[in-house]
Design a protein around this motif. Structure first.
Motif, PDB file in Angstrom:
ATOM      1  N   VAL A   1     -23.048  43.675  66.908  1.00 17.04           N
ATOM      2  CA  VAL A   1     -23.905  43.884  68.314  1.00 17.04           C
ATOM      3  C   VAL A   1     -23.214  44.853  69.155  1.00 17.04           C
ATOM      4  CG1 VAL A   1     -24.437  42.994  70.581  1.00 17.04           C
ATOM      5  CG2 VAL A   1     -24.835  41.582  68.275  1.00 17.04           C
ATOM      6  N   LYS A   2     -21.853  45.118  69.202  1.00 14.71           N
ATOM      7  CA  LYS A   2     -21.037  45.981  69.674  1.00 14.71           C
ATOM      8  C   LYS A   2     -21.164  47.196  69.144  1.00 14.71           C
ATOM      9  CE  LYS A   2     -16.293  47.023  71.581  1.00 14.71           C
ATOM     10  NZ  LYS A   2     -16.380  48.205  70.930  1.00 14.71           N
ATOM     11  N   GLY A   3     -21.119  47.403  67.735  1.00 14.00           N
ATOM     12  CA  GLY A   3     -21.305  48.549  66.888  1.00 14.00           C
ATOM     13  C   GLY A   3     -22.885  49.264  67.329  1.00 14.00           C
ATOM     14  N   GLU A   4     -23.672  48.157  67.120  1.00 17.45           N
ATOM     15  CA  GLU A   4     -24.960  48.850  67.388  1.00 17.45           C
ATOM     16  C   GLU A   4     -25.152  49.578  69.133  1.00 17.45           C
ATOM     17  OE1 GLU A   4     -27.611  45.563  66.677  1.00 17.45           O
ATOM     18  OE2 GLU A   4     -27.502  45.654  64.400  1.00 17.45           O
ATOM     19  N   MET A   5     -24.466  48.591  69.875  1.00 22.20           N
ATOM     20  CA  MET A   5     -24.739  49.169  71.193  1.00 22.20           C
ATOM     21  C   MET A   5     -24.171  50.458  71.392  1.00 22.20           C
ATOM     22  SD  MET A   5     -26.497  47.126  73.006  1.00 22.20           S
ATOM     23  CE  MET A   5     -26.023  47.636  74.596  1.00 22.20           C
ATOM     24  N   ASP A   6     -22.720  50.798  70.752  1.00 24.36           N
ATOM     25  CA  ASP A   6     -22.244  52.170  70.572  1.00 24.36           C
ATOM     26  C   ASP A   6     -23.066  53.204  70.150  1.00 24.36           C
ATOM     27  OD1 ASP A   6     -20.327  50.942  72.178  1.00 24.36           O
ATOM     28  OD2 ASP A   6     -19.031  50.469  70.336  1.00 24.36           O
ATOM     29  N   GLU A   7     -23.475  52.983  68.780  1.00 23.45           N
ATOM     30  CA  GLU A   7     -24.394  53.833  68.121  1.00 23.45           C
ATOM     31  C   GLU A   7     -25.735  54.301  68.920  1.00 23.45           C
ATOM     32  OE1 GLU A   7     -25.320  52.107  64.350  1.00 23.45           O
ATOM     33  OE2 GLU A   7     -23.286  52.373  63.590  1.00 23.45           O
ATOM     34  N   MET A   8     -26.130  53.173  69.527  1.00 21.33           N
ATOM     35  CA  MET A   8     -27.450  53.296  70.357  1.00 21.33           C
ATOM     36  C   MET A   8     -27.218  54.274  71.642  1.00 21.33           C
ATOM     37  SD  MET A   8     -29.917  50.314  72.173  1.00 21.33           S
ATOM     38  CE  MET A   8     -30.028  49.796  70.416  1.00 21.33           C
ATOM     39  N   LYS A   9     -25.923  54.096  72.168  1.00 21.84           N
ATOM     40  CA  LYS A   9     -25.732  54.988  73.240  1.00 21.84           C
ATOM     41  C   LYS A   9     -25.746  56.607  72.822  1.00 21.84           C
ATOM     42  CE  LYS A   9     -23.192  51.580  76.345  1.00 21.84           C
ATOM     43  NZ  LYS A   9     -21.984  51.368  76.944  1.00 21.84           N
ATOM     44  N   GLY A  10     -24.824  56.482  71.705  1.00 20.15           N
ATOM     45  CA  GLY A  10     -24.603  58.157  71.111  1.00 20.15           C
ATOM     46  C   GLY A  10     -26.074  58.573  70.697  1.00 20.15           C
ATOM     47  N   ARG A  11     -26.832  57.784  70.137  1.00 22.21           N
ATOM     48  CA  ARG A  11     -28.042  58.371  69.695  1.00 22.21           C
ATOM     49  C   ARG A  11     -28.982  58.677  70.879  1.00 22.21           C
ATOM     50  NH1 ARG A  11     -27.894  54.186  65.627  1.00 22.21           N
ATOM     51  NH2 ARG A  11     -29.217  52.862  67.041  1.00 22.21           N
ATOM     52  N   THR A  12     -28.927  57.689  71.840  1.00 16.84           N
ATOM     53  CA  THR A  12     -29.927  58.279  73.095  1.00 16.84           C
ATOM     54  C   THR A  12     -29.419  59.701  73.669  1.00 16.84           C
ATOM     55  OG1 THR A  12     -28.393  56.926  74.454  1.00 16.84           O
ATOM     56  CG2 THR A  12     -30.433  55.750  73.616  1.00 16.84           C
ATOM     57  N   LEU A  13     -28.054  59.849  73.676  1.00 20.37           N
ATOM     58  CA  LEU A  13     -27.734  60.861  74.287  1.00 20.37           C
ATOM     59  C   LEU A  13     -28.114  62.243  73.522  1.00 20.37           C
ATOM     60  CD1 LEU A  13     -24.090  59.929  75.681  1.00 20.37           C
ATOM     61  CD2 LEU A  13     -26.053  60.482  76.979  1.00 20.37           C
ATOM     62  N   ASP A  14     -27.932  62.166  72.159  1.00 19.91           N
ATOM     63  CA  ASP A  14     -28.329  63.246  71.398  1.00 19.91           C
ATOM     64  C   ASP A  14     -30.052  63.469  71.362  1.00 19.91           C
ATOM     65  OD1 ASP A  14     -25.772  63.266  70.641  1.00 19.91           O
ATOM     66  OD2 ASP A  14     -25.928  62.200  68.587  1.00 19.91           O
ATOM     67  N   ASP A  15     -30.716  62.270  71.461  1.00 21.08           N
ATOM     68  CA  ASP A  15     -32.117  62.363  71.616  1.00 21.08           C
ATOM     69  C   ASP A  15     -32.558  62.877  72.767  1.00 21.08           C
ATOM     70  OD1 ASP A  15     -32.384  61.081  69.119  1.00 21.08           O
ATOM     71  OD2 ASP A  15     -32.849  59.203  69.874  1.00 21.08           O
ATOM     72  N   MET A  16     -31.891  62.537  73.846  1.00 18.20           N
ATOM     73  CA  MET A  16     -32.269  63.402  75.356  1.00 18.20           C
ATOM     74  C   MET A  16     -31.893  64.730  75.149  1.00 18.20           C
ATOM     75  SD  MET A  16     -30.981  60.247  77.762  1.00 18.20           S
ATOM     76  CE  MET A  16     -31.050  61.209  79.170  1.00 18.20           C
ATOM     77  N   SER A  17     -30.756  65.244  74.573  1.00 16.65           N
ATOM     78  CA  SER A  17     -30.461  66.875  74.575  1.00 16.65           C
ATOM     79  C   SER A  17     -31.639  67.442  73.631  1.00 16.65           C
ATOM     80  CB  SER A  17     -29.198  66.949  74.033  1.00 16.65           C
ATOM     81  OG  SER A  17     -29.167  66.485  72.843  1.00 16.65           O
ATOM     82  N   GLU A  18     -31.844  66.758  72.505  1.00 17.56           N
ATOM     83  CA  GLU A  18     -32.986  67.565  71.671  1.00 17.56           C
ATOM     84  C   GLU A  18     -34.308  67.493  72.062  1.00 17.56           C
ATOM     85  OE1 GLU A  18     -32.726  65.097  68.055  1.00 17.56           O
ATOM     86  OE2 GLU A  18     -30.763  66.067  67.438  1.00 17.56           O
TER      87      GLU A  18
END
Length: 676
Positions: free
Chosen positions: A471-488
């Motif tokens: 759960v913790k790893g997924e939350m970290d990955e989700m945060k990184g993906r959301t930031l990348d997705d927002m910039s793209e």
């Protein structure tokens, strides 16, 4: 049990069964004989069950009896509460099963007769829904339900009339009173005839009085016809006013409408109606059907007592306990795959709820729009009555149109959002189904592997250990993906905006002269429309005047025709009466008695004399019957008593003869013993 058997035997020995049983013979009946007795009792309740069970298969007999007992709402007692046991006992003719049924039916025979009679008309035939898709079958089923409701109301009225208190004695008293009143009226008529005969020209006066009565009745009927025609004319004028008002509204609506707007409006209405018909309304209809089915099931069930309620409460507690255990088990399991699927389920549920709320809001907005339209029409009609002019003009109408356009744009946006949500909802449903199938297959494979290795349950414990870290790893990955997705996403939006601007620049240049041309065409259209409206108004006024003149001429023509026909009928009627009067005078004046007997007066006098003689004879006969009624009844009673006395003497004589013969036999046997 003995009291129950006594009651059954007593009822079977009485009318209409006359079985002549006692407790021993009834208890010693064979199963087939006991089943036949039950069938005879049920045939008394419903005559269509009057059959010989020896000529019928056992399965058919059990099915038929179970059907009638279900219609009569019979519930087996506690010791035979299991339906399979009850059916088996009914097939084999078991006494513990059939005796309670006989006791229950014989206790309330009259009530069950009424229920069986009503069941022929009120037990509804269930038609499958696939057959109801046919229009003829649906129409027939609707007529069947209407006739059933009509039968219910008529039966209630019949029961009320039966319990209203009318008796034969009261009816007989009314008939005798009416007969006495009839005799008095006949005597009064005879006295009046004698008085009238002494007056000169009494026949002509009677004829004139009869004609006067006929004309008065005719005048009343003509007055009723006149009133009915006035009512019809009033209703026709009202319908004409409504039709003219609707025509004016439709012309006003068609004047401002454009084909593109009408097509768009029709497409939106079609889409909305298709959604309502295919998704929303079937769900509501299914829920209503389920509630109706449950209510019908509750109604068809017999009345429950306190014991039944306690059993149901106990079952509800058991089911709630099982549900709580399953929820606790699921919470202890806490599968991560289920957690992932729960997100999709929540999203799908949220989208479905949004879709339903938007549809409800749209329906409410449409209803509000219809109500506001009706209110606007009412206000505009009131304003026309007061001022003689329309309400919305000039700037107010433009503001109203701009407001409507703004609402239409908002509606289009909402409709587009609703379409997107519905598409997304379909995709999520499909993904959810695919993920469920994959999860089930993988779970089955994992369980089989664990059972082969002898470590069943290892995956559950391992998943429980790894869940927290994953759960913790997924939350970290989700945060990184959301930031990348927002910039793209920002980069893509900027590039799309630039592309759209460059693509729309030549279109905007071409659109400017078209706008100027559109303004010129709208001005020309307004001028032509004003000319058309003025010309149409003049033609409409001329047409209404011509219609009024034609209507007045038609009414005058119809009145003249009706007057002409009525005068002709009166003339023919008067000629017929004159001819009848001349024939009567000829028949009465002629010296031949045979011809005079054909006169109407002579025929009526003969009929009156015959009826008077017949009435005198009937009164004398009635008087003789009344005088001899008491002695005849007394003589009949004496004769019946005499028959009973002779019958008792005969019985005593036969009994005495039997005693003498028995004594002789006993005496002869004693002498034989002495000789031996």
């Amino acid at each position: 049990m003995s009291n129950q058997l006594k009651f059954i035997v007593e009822k079977l020995n009485n009318e209409p069964f006359k079985k002549n049983y006692n407790l021993i013979t009834f208890d010693s009946l064979e199963p087939m004989q006991l089943l036949q007795v039950l069938n005879d009792v049920l045939a008394e309740v419903d005559p269509k069950h009057s059959v010989d069970i020896r000529e019928e298969m056992p399965d058919q007999t059990a099915k038929r009896m179970l059907n009638i007992l279900g219609i009569l709402k019979y519930r087996p007692p506690g010791n035979t509460g299991d339906m399979s046991t009850f059916r088996q006992g009914l097939v084999v003719g078991s006494k513990p099963v059939i005796h309670p049924v006989l006791y229950w039916v014989l206790q309330r025979t009259s009530e069950l007769k009424k229920r069986a009679y009503l069941s022929r008309f009120l037990v509804k035939l269930e038609v499958p829904t696939e057959f109801l898709q046919d229009d003829i079958v649906a129409e027939t089923n609707k007529q069947y339900e209407e006739l059933m409701d009509c039968f219910k109301t008529l039966h209630k009225e019949c029961e009320q009339l039966k319990s209203s208190g009318f008796s034969t004695a009261e009816i007989r008293r009314d008939i005798s009173a009416m007969e006495e009143e009839k005799d008095q009226l006949m005597k009064r008529v005879e006295r009046l005839k004698k008085r009238v005969e002494s007056v000169q020209n009494h026949r002509r006066m009677l004829e004139i009085a009869r004609q006067l009565r006929v004309e008065k009745e005719r005048e009343e009927s003509l007055g009723q016809q006149k009133q009915e025609q006035k009512n019809q004319l009033f209703h026709a004028e009202q319908r004409l006013q409504r039709a003219q008002h609707q025509l004016k509204n439709m012309r006003h609506a068609a004047a401002d409408a454009k084909p593109e707007g009408l097509m768009k409006r029709l497409e939106e209405e079609i889409k909305f109606n298709s959604y309502m018909v295919s998704e929303k309304l079937p769900k509501e209809l299914e829920s209503k059907r389920q509630t109706m089915h449950s209510l019908q099931k509750v109604v068809t069930e017999p009345a429950m007592g306190q014991s039944d309620l306690s059993e149901l409460e106990a079952k509800i507690h058991e089911v709630n306990a099982q549900i709580n255990q399953l929820i606790e088990k699921r919470m202890r399991r806490n599968d991560p795959m289920d957690d992932k699927l729960s997100l999709f389920r929540q999203q799908a549920a949220i989208i479905a709820r949004k879709k339903e709320t938007k549809a409800e809001e749209l329906q409410e907005a449409k209803e509000e729009l219809v109500g506001l339209g009706k209110e606007r029409e009412h206000k505009s009609s009131q304003a026309r009555d007061v001022d003689g002019a329309e309400v919305l003009k000039g700037d107010e109408f433009k503001r109203y149109v701009s407001k409507l356009r703004w609402k239409s744009t908002v509606f289009k946006k909402k409709r587009q959002e609703l379409a997107e949500l519905s598409a997304e909802y379909g995709v999520l449903q499909r993904t959810e189904a695919i993920l469920k199938q994959r999860h089930d297959s993988m779970q089955q494979q994992l369980q089989t592997i664990e059972q082969k290795r002898g470590i069943s349950g290892y995956s559950d414990t391992q998943e429980e250990i790894e869940r927290v870290s994953s759960v913790k790893g997924e939350m970290d990955e989700m945060k990184g993906r959301t930031l990348d997705d927002m910039s793209e996403m920002v980069k893509k939006l900027n590039s799309m905006i630039a592309d759209k601007k460059s693509a729309l620049a030549p279109v905007i240049k071409e659109l400017r002269p078209l706008r100027q041309k559109c303004q010129e065409l709208t001005q020309e259209y307004d001028e032509k429309k004003a000319q058309y409206d003025s010309c149409a108004a003049g033609l409409e006024s001329n047409r209404s005047k011509l219609e009024q003149e034609v209507r007045g001429l038609q009414e005058a023509c119809t009145q003249a025709e009706s007057q002409y026909h009525s005068i002709n009928l009166m003339k023919k009627n008067a000629e017929i009466l004159m001819q009848r009067a001349a024939d009567e005078m000829k028949a009465y004046v002629v010296p031949d008695p045979q011809e005079r007997r054909k006169a109407v007066r002579e025929q009526y006098t003969r009929n009156i004399l015959e009826q008077e003689n017949l009435g005198k004879k009937l009164k004398e006969k009635q008087k003789s019957v009344r005088e001899s009624h008491g002695p005849n009844m007394k003589q009949g009673k004496m004769w019946r008593d005499f028959e009973q006395l002779m019958e008792s003497k005969k019985q005593c004589f036969l009994k005495q003869q039997n005693q003498v013969s028995v004594g002789q036999v006993i005496q002869g046997g004693g002498e034989d013993r002495l000789i031996l």
